[in-house]
Scaffold this motif. Structure first.
Motif, PDB file in Angstrom:
ATOM      1  N   PRO A 113       5.632 -11.588   5.434  1.00  0.00           N
ATOM      2  CA  PRO A 113       4.509 -11.997   6.278  1.00  0.00           C
ATOM      3  C   PRO A 113       3.304 -12.447   5.445  1.00  0.00           C
ATOM      4  N   CYS A 114       2.521 -13.389   6.005  1.00  0.00           N
ATOM      5  CA  CYS A 114       1.332 -13.856   5.283  1.00  0.00           C
ATOM      6  C   CYS A 114       0.180 -12.873   5.453  1.00  0.00           C
ATOM      7  N   GLY A 115       0.198 -12.111   6.568  1.00  0.00           N
ATOM      8  CA  GLY A 115      -0.863 -11.141   6.812  1.00  0.00           C
ATOM      9  C   GLY A 115      -2.122 -11.743   7.411  1.00  0.00           C
ATOM     10  N   GLN A 116      -2.117 -13.035   7.704  1.00  0.00           N
ATOM     11  CA  GLN A 116      -3.356 -13.686   8.144  1.00  0.00           C
ATOM     12  C   GLN A 116      -3.234 -14.537   9.402  1.00  0.00           C
ATOM     13  N   CYS A 117      -2.016 -14.841   9.847  1.00  0.00           N
ATOM     14  CA  CYS A 117      -1.863 -15.788  10.961  1.00  0.00           C
ATOM     15  C   CYS A 117      -1.995 -15.078  12.312  1.00  0.00           C
ATOM     16  N   PHE A 118      -1.909 -15.837  13.384  1.00  0.00           N
ATOM     17  CA  PHE A 118      -1.977 -15.302  14.751  1.00  0.00           C
ATOM     18  C   PHE A 118      -1.015 -14.131  14.930  1.00  0.00           C
ATOM     19  N   TYR A 119       0.253 -14.338  14.523  1.00  0.00           N
ATOM     20  CA  TYR A 119       1.271 -13.316  14.757  1.00  0.00           C
ATOM     21  C   TYR A 119       1.016 -12.076  13.899  1.00  0.00           C
ATOM     22  N   CYS A 120       0.699 -12.299  12.621  1.00  0.00           N
ATOM     23  CA  CYS A 120       0.427 -11.152  11.745  1.00  0.00           C
ATOM     24  C   CYS A 120      -0.754 -10.330  12.270  1.00  0.00           C
ATOM     25  N   LEU A 121      -1.796 -11.032  12.689  1.00  0.00           N
ATOM     26  CA  LEU A 121      -2.987 -10.317  13.135  1.00  0.00           C
ATOM     27  C   LEU A 121      -2.805  -9.688  14.514  1.00  0.00           C
ATOM     28  N   GLN A 178       7.336 -12.095  12.881  1.00  0.00           N
ATOM     29  CA  GLN A 178       7.302 -13.402  13.559  1.00  0.00           C
ATOM     30  C   GLN A 178       6.193 -14.270  12.970  1.00  0.00           C
ATOM     31  N   CYS A 179       5.767 -13.973  11.749  1.00  0.00           N
ATOM     32  CA  CYS A 179       4.701 -14.699  11.038  1.00  0.00           C
ATOM     33  C   CYS A 179       4.852 -16.207  11.180  1.00  0.00           C
ATOM     34  N   GLY A 180       3.819 -16.849  11.747  1.00  0.00           N
ATOM     35  CA  GLY A 180       3.832 -18.309  11.866  1.00  0.00           C
ATOM     36  C   GLY A 180       4.642 -18.832  13.034  1.00  0.00           C
ATOM     37  N   GLY A 181       5.389 -17.984  13.741  1.00  0.00           N
ATOM     38  CA  GLY A 181       6.223 -18.424  14.866  1.00  0.00           C
ATOM     39  C   GLY A 181       7.550 -17.697  14.847  1.00  0.00           C
TER      40      GLY A 181
HETATM   41 ZN   LIG Z   1       1.531 -14.508   9.218  1.00  0.00          ZN
END
Ligand SMILES: [Zn+2]
Ligand SMILES: [Zn+2]
Length: 369
Positions: A91-99, A105-108
């Motif tokens: 996970p990136c830890g910063q996108c809509f899904y992560c937050l 589901q990071c990014g979609g």
């Molecule tokens: Zn993410």
């Protein structure tokens, strides 16, 4: 440009060991030198063409290794030579899904699964790790590579089946299928405090492993009516939680029929085609049951917690790794694993060595039986 050895997906049914460019880390990225990795059931689906990935992709999503290079922005957080793992899901830890807490589901949809899916994977001498700050997890000094090999995917996924079901102390739990993921789900049920833990599989060796890992009862569907037996064991009610760890209609349906009204079906399997829920199994839609699905949780904090369980001896995952191979011998390793020969549960691949002398370690299954 420096090169490295890697296992490349050439198209359905074909993989090849090739020389490819060694990755160079950009901002926020790191490169791991892979010291050990493994083959998982998902890789079998990929190689057979049942789960589509681009030809030319390096497969594998279970990296154990040491940091080889660090990109700008993360070079002060880690050091070269540091032993680390990264989760199969990054996970990136910063996108809509992560937050929103849906890190996998990071990014979609399924977006957190990058290695060996949308970017190059771990069946290689080196691996580029995206969002290294969120994903590199240092390995405790007391643990070997083999100790933590299952943390990136199998252990994380299996445990998540028990976690997503919110098993309560004293719950009765049935785990359908006792492959590596199902066995880790059985461990999860034990860790979460389940009382009756029913391991289900058609393979007696796996049922023996299931008992080692915490099943209090094991059932073989080729010898007994599993759902009827589960009802008998639970005063006619059904279990509080059933975990599905195979991805087939038959096990999904049995798991659904095995839970009590108000119970939870926690699904870990990867399905294809249609999954059908018979009306009587969901009490015409009025049974207050829950069906939850989970994709392997990743990120360094998840990895730290899993390794801590092993470090503090709450869990011993050493038995499932039964066979060892060099990366050059991937075809032999894949053949063994995908056809489930020689009681194989897990194989260990060592990308950094030319040949693994003792290919086959003492099979733990034989020792247990
Ligand atoms: Zn993410
Ligand atoms: Zn996997």
């Amino acid at each position: 440009m420096a090169s490295m050895k890697a296992v490349v997906f050439k198209g359905p049914g074909t993989i090849a060991v090739e020389s490819v460019p060694k990755p160079v880390p950009g901002p926020g990225e790191a490169v791991m030198r892979i010291t050990a990795t493994t083959i998982c059931g998902t890789d079998v689906h990929i190689v057979r063409g049942e789960y589509p990935v681009k030809p030319g992709l390096i497969i594998g999503h279970e990296p154990v290794g040491v940091i080889d290079a660090l990109g700008p922005g993360v070079d002060h957080l880690f050091h070269i030579g540091q032993r680390v793992i990264a989760g199969a899901i990054t996970p990136c830890g910063q996108c809509f899904y992560c937050l929103n807490g849906s890190h996998s589901q990071c990014g979609g949809a399924l977006g957190g699964w990058r290695f060996g899916n949308t970017i190059n994977g771990a069946w290689a001498e080196y691996l580029l790790v995206p969002d290294a700050k969120a994903n590199l997890a240092p390995i405790p000094d007391t643990l070997t590579d083999e100790d933590v090999l299952l943390c990136p995917d199998i252990f994380s996924t299996g445990l998540s089946g028990a976690e997503s079901a919110h098993i309560r102390v004293g719950d009765a739990v049935a785990v359908f299928a006792q492959g590596p993921i199902g066995l880790c789900a059985t461990i999860g049920a034990r860790l979460k405090g389940a009382s009756l833990i029913i391991g289900i599989d058609g393979n007696e060796d796996r049922l023996a492993m299931s008992r080692t890992f915490g099943a209090t009862v094991t059932l073989n569907p080729s010898q007994t009516d599993v759902v009827a037996e589960i009802k008998k064991l639970t005063d006619g009610r059904g279990v509080d939680v059933a975990i599905e760890a195979l991805g087939q209609q038959t096990t999904f349906e049995s798991a659904l029929r095995a839970i009590r009204p108000g119970g939870t079906l926690s699904s870990l399997g990867v399905y294809s085609g249609k999954i059908v829920a018979p009306y009587e199994a969901i009490y015409a839609g009025l049974g207050d049951q829950k069906i939850v699905t989970t994709l392997c949780p990743g990120g360094h904090e998840r990895m730290r917690r899993l390794m801590a369980l092993i470090e503090h001896r709450r869990v011993d995952l050493s038995p499932p790794e039964t066979h060892k191979f060099a990366l050059d011998d991937i075809s032999e390793a894949f053949d063994l694993f995908s056809h489930q020969r020689a009681h194989v549960l897990k194989v260990v691949l060592y990308p950094g060595v030319e040949a693994v002398k003792a290919r086959k370690v003492a099979p733990a299954l034989d020792a247990e039986c």
